[in-house]
Design an enzyme around this catalytic site. Sequence first.
Site, PDB file in Angstrom:
ATOM      1  N   ASP A 131       0.741  -1.078  -0.093  1.00  0.00           N
ATOM      2  CA  ASP A 131      -0.021  -0.092   0.145  1.00  0.00           C
ATOM      3  C   ASP A 131       0.746   0.913  -0.415  1.00  0.00           C
ATOM      4  N   CYS A 186     -16.550  -9.018 -15.533  1.00  0.00           N
ATOM      5  CA  CYS A 186     -17.598  -8.052 -15.028  1.00  0.00           C
ATOM      6  C   CYS A 186     -19.100  -8.373 -16.181  1.00  0.00           C
ATOM      7  N   CYS A 196     -22.650   3.245  -5.203  1.00  0.00           N
ATOM      8  CA  CYS A 196     -22.256   4.147  -4.764  1.00  0.00           C
ATOM      9  C   CYS A 196     -22.708   5.238  -4.221  1.00  0.00           C
ATOM     10  N   CYS A 212     -15.175  10.110  -3.178  1.00  0.00           N
ATOM     11  CA  CYS A 212     -15.006   8.321  -2.068  1.00  0.00           C
ATOM     12  C   CYS A 212     -14.793   8.998  -1.076  1.00  0.00           C
ATOM     13  N   CYS A 239     -15.134   3.124   3.676  1.00  0.00           N
ATOM     14  CA  CYS A 239     -15.981   1.957   2.675  1.00  0.00           C
ATOM     15  C   CYS A 239     -16.219   1.298   2.412  1.00  0.00           C
ATOM     16  N   CYS A 242     -19.601  -0.342  -2.384  1.00  0.00           N
ATOM     17  CA  CYS A 242     -19.297  -0.363  -3.945  1.00  0.00           C
ATOM     18  C   CYS A 242     -18.399  -2.502  -4.014  1.00  0.00           C
ATOM     19  N   CYS A 246     -20.698  -5.963  -4.887  1.00  0.00           N
ATOM     20  CA  CYS A 246     -20.276  -7.096  -6.054  1.00  0.00           C
ATOM     21  C   CYS A 246     -20.956  -8.328  -6.086  1.00  0.00           C
TER      22      CYS A 246
HETATM   23  C1  B12 Z   1      -4.556   6.290  -3.941  1.00  0.00           C
HETATM   24  C2  B12 Z   1      -5.421   4.467  -2.682  1.00  0.00           C
HETATM   25  C3  B12 Z   1      -7.096   4.713  -2.714  1.00  0.00           C
HETATM   26  C4  B12 Z   1      -7.299   5.884  -3.306  1.00  0.00           C
HETATM   27  C5  B12 Z   1      -8.428   5.853  -4.597  1.00  0.00           C
HETATM   28  C6  B12 Z   1      -8.810   4.451  -5.102  1.00  0.00           C
HETATM   29  C7  B12 Z   1      -8.615   4.773  -6.279  1.00  0.00           C
HETATM   30  N1  B12 Z   1      -9.612   3.837  -6.661  1.00  0.00           N
HETATM   31  O1  B12 Z   1      -7.698   4.847  -7.275  1.00  0.00           O
HETATM   32  C8  B12 Z   1      -8.500   6.119  -1.753  1.00  0.00           C
HETATM   33  C9  B12 Z   1      -8.510   6.576  -0.844  1.00  0.00           C
HETATM   34  C10 B12 Z   1     -10.436   6.464  -2.695  1.00  0.00           C
HETATM   35  C11 B12 Z   1      -8.896   4.477  -1.700  1.00  0.00           C
HETATM   36  C12 B12 Z   1      -9.967   4.384  -1.092  1.00  0.00           C
HETATM   37  C13 B12 Z   1      -9.723   1.880  -1.392  1.00  0.00           C
HETATM   38  N2  B12 Z   1      -8.654   1.467  -1.278  1.00  0.00           N
HETATM   39 CO1  B12 Z   1      -7.265   2.129  -1.563  1.00  0.00          CO
HETATM   40  N3  B12 Z   1      -5.207   2.378  -2.544  1.00  0.00           N
HETATM   41  C14 B12 Z   1      -4.452   3.554  -3.373  1.00  0.00           C
HETATM   42  C15 B12 Z   1      -3.500   3.179  -3.587  1.00  0.00           C
HETATM   43  C16 B12 Z   1      -2.244   3.839  -2.404  1.00  0.00           C
HETATM   44  C17 B12 Z   1      -3.019   3.533  -5.051  1.00  0.00           C
HETATM   45  C18 B12 Z   1      -4.093   3.433  -6.183  1.00  0.00           C
HETATM   46  C19 B12 Z   1      -4.138   3.904  -6.988  1.00  0.00           C
HETATM   47  O2  B12 Z   1      -3.001   3.785  -7.172  1.00  0.00           O
HETATM   48  N4  B12 Z   1      -4.667   4.973  -7.539  1.00  0.00           N
HETATM   49  C20 B12 Z   1      -4.838   5.660  -9.067  1.00  0.00           C
HETATM   50  C21 B12 Z   1      -5.455   4.608 -10.182  1.00  0.00           C
HETATM   51  C22 B12 Z   1      -5.512   5.582 -11.434  1.00  0.00           C
HETATM   52  O3  B12 Z   1      -5.235   3.308 -10.349  1.00  0.00           O
HETATM   53  P1  B12 Z   1      -5.741   2.020  -9.838  1.00  0.00           P
HETATM   54  O4  B12 Z   1      -6.783   1.918  -9.025  1.00  0.00           O
HETATM   55  O5  B12 Z   1      -4.560   1.952  -9.389  1.00  0.00           O
HETATM   56  O6  B12 Z   1      -5.111   1.365 -10.885  1.00  0.00           O
HETATM   57  C23 B12 Z   1      -6.510   1.442 -12.088  1.00  0.00           C
HETATM   58  C24 B12 Z   1      -5.282   1.791 -13.089  1.00  0.00           C
HETATM   59  O7  B12 Z   1      -4.324   1.544 -13.121  1.00  0.00           O
HETATM   60  C25 B12 Z   1      -6.592   1.615 -14.080  1.00  0.00           C
HETATM   61  N5  B12 Z   1      -6.513   1.149 -14.842  1.00  0.00           N
HETATM   62  C26 B12 Z   1      -4.888   0.241 -15.906  1.00  0.00           C
HETATM   63  N6  B12 Z   1      -5.511   0.368 -16.959  1.00  0.00           N
HETATM   64  C27 B12 Z   1      -6.437   0.562 -17.131  1.00  0.00           C
HETATM   65  C28 B12 Z   1      -6.581   0.299 -18.973  1.00  0.00           C
HETATM   66  C29 B12 Z   1      -7.894   1.767 -18.925  1.00  0.00           C
HETATM   67  C30 B12 Z   1      -8.460   1.602 -20.461  1.00  0.00           C
HETATM   68  C31 B12 Z   1      -8.765   2.086 -18.437  1.00  0.00           C
HETATM   69  C32 B12 Z   1     -10.124   2.663 -17.700  1.00  0.00           C
HETATM   70  C33 B12 Z   1      -8.277   2.231 -16.875  1.00  0.00           C
HETATM   71  C34 B12 Z   1      -7.102   1.375 -17.051  1.00  0.00           C
HETATM   72  O8  B12 Z   1      -7.258   0.934 -13.520  1.00  0.00           O
HETATM   73  C35 B12 Z   1      -6.645   0.493 -12.482  1.00  0.00           C
HETATM   74  C36 B12 Z   1      -8.036   0.273 -11.279  1.00  0.00           C
HETATM   75  O9  B12 Z   1      -8.813   0.055 -11.489  1.00  0.00           O
HETATM   76  C37 B12 Z   1      -2.728   1.431  -3.642  1.00  0.00           C
HETATM   77  C38 B12 Z   1      -2.012   1.101  -3.463  1.00  0.00           C
HETATM   78  C39 B12 Z   1      -1.011   0.698  -4.010  1.00  0.00           C
HETATM   79  N7  B12 Z   1       0.393   1.218  -4.115  1.00  0.00           N
HETATM   80  O10 B12 Z   1      -1.350   0.943  -5.040  1.00  0.00           O
HETATM   81  C40 B12 Z   1      -4.490   1.121  -2.327  1.00  0.00           C
HETATM   82  C41 B12 Z   1      -5.313  -0.055  -2.765  1.00  0.00           C
HETATM   83  C42 B12 Z   1      -6.232   0.450  -4.302  1.00  0.00           C
HETATM   84  N8  B12 Z   1      -6.555   0.371  -1.894  1.00  0.00           N
HETATM   85  C43 B12 Z   1      -7.122  -1.088  -1.894  1.00  0.00           C
HETATM   86  C44 B12 Z   1      -8.341  -0.713  -0.581  1.00  0.00           C
HETATM   87  C45 B12 Z   1      -8.611  -1.670   0.609  1.00  0.00           C
HETATM   88  C46 B12 Z   1      -8.376   0.426  -1.146  1.00  0.00           C
HETATM   89  C47 B12 Z   1     -10.203   0.612  -0.015  1.00  0.00           C
HETATM   90  C48 B12 Z   1     -11.460  -0.678  -0.538  1.00  0.00           C
HETATM   91  C49 B12 Z   1     -10.594   0.635   1.919  1.00  0.00           C
HETATM   92  C50 B12 Z   1     -12.017   0.757   2.023  1.00  0.00           C
HETATM   93  N9  B12 Z   1     -12.679  -0.266   2.473  1.00  0.00           N
HETATM   94  O11 B12 Z   1     -12.344   2.545   2.311  1.00  0.00           O
HETATM   95  C51 B12 Z   1     -10.969   1.380  -0.844  1.00  0.00           C
HETATM   96  C52 B12 Z   1     -11.550   1.037  -2.264  1.00  0.00           C
HETATM   97  C53 B12 Z   1     -12.139   2.541  -3.563  1.00  0.00           C
HETATM   98  C54 B12 Z   1     -12.169   1.541  -4.120  1.00  0.00           C
HETATM   99  N10 B12 Z   1     -13.289   1.206  -4.893  1.00  0.00           N
HETATM  100  O12 B12 Z   1     -11.027   1.919  -5.254  1.00  0.00           O
HETATM  101  C55 B12 Z   1      -6.254  -2.077  -1.805  1.00  0.00           C
HETATM  102  C56 B12 Z   1      -7.062  -2.793  -2.912  1.00  0.00           C
HETATM  103  C57 B12 Z   1      -7.206  -4.354  -3.200  1.00  0.00           C
HETATM  104  C58 B12 Z   1      -8.077  -4.878  -4.583  1.00  0.00           C
HETATM  105  N11 B12 Z   1      -8.679  -6.146  -4.206  1.00  0.00           N
HETATM  106  O13 B12 Z   1      -7.886  -4.021  -4.916  1.00  0.00           O
HETATM  107  C59 B12 Z   1      -4.774  -1.216  -2.476  1.00  0.00           C
HETATM  108  C60 B12 Z   1      -4.270  -1.811  -3.562  1.00  0.00           C
HETATM  109  C61 B12 Z   1      -3.575  -1.043  -1.465  1.00  0.00           C
HETATM  110  C62 B12 Z   1      -3.588  -2.818  -0.886  1.00  0.00           C
HETATM  111  N12 B12 Z   1      -2.326  -3.099  -1.304  1.00  0.00           N
HETATM  112  O14 B12 Z   1      -4.446  -3.432  -0.936  1.00  0.00           O
HETATM  113  N13 B12 Z   1      -7.299   3.877  -2.640  1.00  0.00           N
HETATM  114  S1  SF4 Z   2     -20.708  -5.124  -8.913  1.00  0.00           S
HETATM  115 FE1  SF4 Z   2     -18.557  -6.279  -9.649  1.00  0.00          FE
HETATM  116  S2  SF4 Z   2     -19.040  -7.498 -11.441  1.00  0.00           S
HETATM  117 FE2  SF4 Z   2     -20.543  -5.802 -11.386  1.00  0.00          FE
HETATM  118  S3  SF4 Z   2     -19.441  -4.459 -11.996  1.00  0.00           S
HETATM  119 FE3  SF4 Z   2     -19.037  -3.748 -10.179  1.00  0.00          FE
HETATM  120  S4  SF4 Z   2     -17.206  -5.203  -9.878  1.00  0.00           S
HETATM  121 FE4  SF4 Z   2     -17.678  -5.563 -11.277  1.00  0.00          FE
HETATM  122  S1  SF4 Z   3     -15.957   2.964  -1.258  1.00  0.00           S
HETATM  123 FE1  SF4 Z   3     -16.969   2.633  -3.232  1.00  0.00          FE
HETATM  124  S2  SF4 Z   3     -18.857   2.940  -2.775  1.00  0.00           S
HETATM  125 FE2  SF4 Z   3     -17.816   3.789  -1.250  1.00  0.00          FE
HETATM  126  S3  SF4 Z   3     -17.562   5.789  -1.257  1.00  0.00           S
HETATM  127 FE3  SF4 Z   3     -15.638   5.178  -2.224  1.00  0.00          FE
HETATM  128  S4  SF4 Z   3     -16.687   4.539  -5.024  1.00  0.00           S
HETATM  129 FE4  SF4 Z   3     -18.102   4.463  -3.438  1.00  0.00          FE
END
Ligand code: B12
Ligand code: SF4
Ligand code: SF4
Length: 322
Positions: A131, A186, A196, A212, A239, A242, A246
């Site tokens: 993380d 999905c 959400c 979020c 939170c 979401c 699923c």
């Molecule tokens: C910043 C961060 C957050 C931020 C932003 C989250 C986000 N979705 O970006 C906030 C504070 C909101 C957050 C919340 C949560 N987080 Co967080 N967070 C991180 C962190 C530090 C970086 C994520 C990041 O780089 N975000 C930027 C986006 C752009 O990148 P990404 O989401 O990693 O990856 C996406 C892109 O690469 C994109 N992508 C790649 N190729 C392509 C191609 C196309 C065409 C498109 C459209 C997109 C795309 O899709 C990927 C997945 O969506 C990681 C740890 C880490 N070092 O990676 C943990 C991490 C993602 N978090 C984690 C967790 C557990 C959570 C929460 C569930 C905690 C909670 N219960 O409250 C929530 C979930 C919210 C959600 N739905 O994502 C876990 C997720 C595990 C998993 N199974 O995915 C991680 C990996 C930490 C860990 N080591 O376990 N988080």
């Molecule tokens: S609820 Fe789960 S299966 Fe349905 S669109 Fe979201 S991530 Fe994909």
């Molecule tokens: S964790 Fe998921 S459902 Fe909760 S506010 Fe963030 S994006 Fe929405």
Amino acid sequence: MSAGELAAAAKAAARALGFEACGVTDVRSSPEAAGALDAWLAHGMQGEMRYMERQASTRRDPRRAWPQARSAVVVLHNHYQRDAGPAEGRGRVARYALGADYHDVMHSQLTALGERIVAAAGGGSSRVYVDAGPLPERELARRAGLGWFGKNTMLIHPRLGSFLFIGVVLTDLALASDDPFEADRCGACHRCLDACPTAAFPTPRVLDATRCISYLTIEARSPMPAELASKVGDSLFGCDVCQDACPWNVRFAKETSEPLYRAKPPGEWPTLEELVRMSEREHEEVFEGTALERPGCAGLARNATIVLENQRRGRPVSPAAS
Ligand code: B12
Ligand code: SF4
Ligand code: SF4
């Protein structure tokens, strides 16, 4: 040992240490993931998370984290537990934060995994990440064959769901890589997007963190915008909405086997009123060693005040968890 044998030894060690899944990938940069990160940052969706800007070049190209690294061993750790929701007078806490801080738990298990890989090879070194480091953990997990990106942006494993932490061991040893997970399971589903409470997904697989609840209650230091505060319901910290929505979790989420992730009894959490009045010292005593240290005393007091206001006004609470 061959690269294939070393990968098999790493996976056996990961299983023995309690990780539910393990895969291997290389450390090259992925243009799609780098592009997605750039677009996300360009839209300001990181909000006050300045570290996301500072660490961007390493997230784009994981080789920058450690230039000698040749392989990434990626593991998943299940943290799901049934949750009846908060007790009377308390706020809701996301499942991942109900027990001990996963950064500490995972860090020691990942260190042990790195040591076992090096021992199996008879030399080499490793570094561990969970993380807080600058690695694109979901992308590495997908490339290591562990799952796909759901429309809620979570990494979903096809037999475990998404209530999973991701951990990474980088090593200067060469291990045989797994095939990346290319399928999108999905399909036409959009339950997470509909569920959400704050409409935080501008499009599928893109999360505007500034909307979020997880960001608003954990990462943000500023006051919460009123429009969003009214939608937070009873969420005190993080939170799960979401993920609860699923179908992959409805079907596959199983109780965690890690005792350190287990919640203390609901009645033992401080009440919202207590949180509003809590001193820095009390905050440290109560929350040391848990993820709830992160927003600090002032952050939790802000959140508790918002939940109390939502309860007073009868604003809808988050859907009941199970
Ligand atoms: C910043 C961060 C957050 C931020 C932003 C989250 C986000 N979705 O970006 C906030 C504070 C909101 C957050 C919340 C949560 N987080 Co967080 N967070 C991180 C962190 C530090 C970086 C994520 C990041 O780089 N975000 C930027 C986006 C752009 O990148 P990404 O989401 O990693 O990856 C996406 C892109 O690469 C994109 N992508 C790649 N190729 C392509 C191609 C196309 C065409 C498109 C459209 C997109 C795309 O899709 C990927 C997945 O969506 C990681 C740890 C880490 N070092 O990676 C943990 C991490 C993602 N978090 C984690 C967790 C557990 C959570 C929460 C569930 C905690 C909670 N219960 O409250 C929530 C979930 C919210 C959600 N739905 O994502 C876990 C997720 C595990 C998993 N199974 O995915 C991680 C990996 C930490 C860990 N080591 O376990 N988080
Ligand atoms: S609820 Fe789960 S299966 Fe349905 S669109 Fe979201 S991530 Fe994909
Ligand atoms: S964790 Fe998921 S459902 Fe909760 S506010 Fe963030 S994006 Fe929405």
